[in-house]
Write a protein that holds these residues in place. Structure first.
Motif, short mmCIF file in Angstrom:
data_model
loop_
_atom_site.label_atom_id
_atom_site.label_comp_id
_atom_site.label_asym_id
_atom_site.label_seq_id
_atom_site.Cartn_x
_atom_site.Cartn_y
_atom_site.Cartn_z
N UNK A 275 0.83 -1.20 0.00
CA UNK A 275 0.00 0.00 0.00
C UNK A 275 0.87 1.26 0.00
N UNK A 276 1.93 1.26 0.81
CA UNK A 276 2.79 2.44 0.88
C UNK A 276 3.44 2.71 -0.48
N UNK A 277 3.91 1.66 -1.13
CA UNK A 277 4.53 1.83 -2.45
C UNK A 277 3.51 2.35 -3.45
N UNK A 278 2.28 1.83 -3.40
CA UNK A 278 1.23 2.29 -4.31
C UNK A 278 0.88 3.76 -4.06
N UNK A 279 1.01 4.20 -2.81
CA UNK A 279 0.71 5.59 -2.47
C UNK A 279 1.87 6.53 -2.79
N UNK A 281 5.00 6.36 -1.38
CA UNK A 281 5.93 6.55 -0.28
C UNK A 281 7.26 5.87 -0.58
N UNK A 282 8.32 6.37 0.02
CA UNK A 282 9.58 5.64 0.04
C UNK A 282 9.42 4.54 1.09
N UNK A 283 9.73 3.29 0.72
CA UNK A 283 9.45 2.16 1.61
C UNK A 283 10.70 1.32 1.84
N UNK A 284 10.97 1.05 3.10
CA UNK A 284 12.01 0.09 3.50
C UNK A 284 11.39 -0.79 4.58
N UNK A 285 11.21 -2.06 4.30
CA UNK A 285 11.53 -2.87 3.14
C UNK A 285 10.41 -2.77 2.11
N UNK A 286 10.80 -2.63 0.84
CA UNK A 286 9.79 -2.58 -0.21
C UNK A 286 9.28 -3.99 -0.49
#
Length: 362
Positions: A275-279, A281-286
């Motif tokens: 969801x974060x990637x779709x929004x 956002x920078x994500x760790x861990x992707x």
């Protein structure tokens, strides 16, 4: 400014001092909505299908840096039944608890694989349900799928209630006898403090750190490390907020997500990353990193192809167990393919332990 965007302003049936009702055409074309970045958009258009006017309202709202509900990501997620099933997996116990405790009063049925099964339709308006018995379930669904007006359909194919579909609905799909409730719920939502999300400081970026307070010894970061992350983040210009799996609906408020909970593919951490990637956002861990790094089979193949020296490795399955037993020497280490932080890792001293460990793993 809070804008309720509809195809035709006549579609919206009440007025409130908190909102401005705008036609989709005006929102998409008028300069005042293009230039002003401080707008919160509630997209209640009649259709969200790809390249419809409703789709473009959410798409361009994101481009204009307006806070919009639903986002294009949410629209796409709700279109696919398999995605809905994955995202609502954590609600399974709640669904059964609520619907078994308070069975739907109106009996509906549908044909599923040639079998007639009970169904129940629940409408969720701004996170609320008309029947208070279903309020907790409605809020949980709204927490995952941030859409102003939602229709959730549940079925009971094998003695247990489960999600059939969750879709956004438009203002003109609201039954007449429920409109008074929508007015009340909308006012409650627009007046609520939680809607007006404010940054704690004047830092330019907001970062969420996903943690699990119940994860103790096996947690990726202990309390001391988390404090250091928070301090360092603030020094680098981030507002840092710790969130848990209950805060799925808050992801769009942040610019970055840092996951400090043990990640797994079939787990809420993976859904948070998706969801974060779709929004944006920078994500760790992707999500891709979670898929790759949590799977020992993938890593073994990757290191083999890169010619990185590793201990002799076998991929164990039912058909090759006897052959590997002849080739392996003891002691050896047996690992579950999808695990992390030494979970599912055992030292095998002899053939009996090998067979015992194999039966558990397979």
């Amino acid at each position: 400014m809070i804008c309720v965007v509809v195809n035709n302003t006549k579609d919206w049936f009440f007025h409130s001092p908190h909102i401005k009702v705008v036609s989709a055409r005006d929102y998409l074309t008028k300069e005042e909505y293009i230039q002003d970045k401080n707008i919160k958009v509630f997209n209640l258009c009649r259709s969200y299908r790809y390249q419809s006017i409703g789709y473009y309202v959410s798409l361009l709202a994101a481009a204009r840096q307006h806070r919009v509900m639903p986002t294009v990501a949410t629209i796409q997620e709700m279109k696919t039944q398999s995605v809905v099933k994955v995202l609502t997996a954590d609600l399974e116990d709640l669904i059964r608890s609520v619907l078994n405790k308070t069975p739907p009063s109106v009996s509906q049925e549908m044909k599923l694989s040639g079998k007639t099964v009970p169904t129940f339709t629940m409408r969720i308006y701004f996170g609320h349900t008309i029947r208070k018995e279903y309020e907790r379930l409605g809020q949980a669904v709204f927490g995952i799928f941030q859409a102003p007006l939602i229709k959730a359909v549940f079925i009971k194919p094998n003695g247990h209630w489960e999600v059939q579909s969750i879709v956004p609905i438009s203002a003109n799909e609201i039954p007449d006898d429920e409109k008074m409730w929508v007015v009340e719920f909308a006012d409650m939502y627009f007046e609520s403090k939680s809607f007006y999300h404010k940054k704690r400081h004047s830092a330019p970026y907001d970062m969420a750190i996903l943690v699990n307070p119940d994860e103790k010894g096996d947690a990726p970061s202990n309390a001391k490390a988390l404090k250091k992350f928070e301090k360092t983040g603030e020094e680098m210009g981030f507002n840092v907020e710790f969130i848990t799996k209950e805060d799925y609906n808050k992801l769009a408020e942040f610019d970055a997500l840092f996951i400090r909970e043990t990640t797994r593919v079939n787990h809420h951490t993976f859904r948070f990353a998706q969801r974060a990637e779709a929004e944006g956002l920078v994500v760790i861990d992707d999500p891709l990193s979670i898929i790759r790094c949590s799977n020992k089979v993938y890593l073994a193949e990757l290191m083999k192809r890169a010619r990185i020296p590793t201990p002799k490795t076998w991929i164990l399955h039912e058909d090759n167990m006897e052959r590997i037993l002849r080739e392996v020497s003891f002691p050896c280490v047996m690992k579950q393919p999808d695990s992390s932080f030494s979970r599912g890792v055992v030292k095998v001293e002899d053939e009996a332990a090998f067979l015992s460990g194999s039966s558990v793993s397979l």
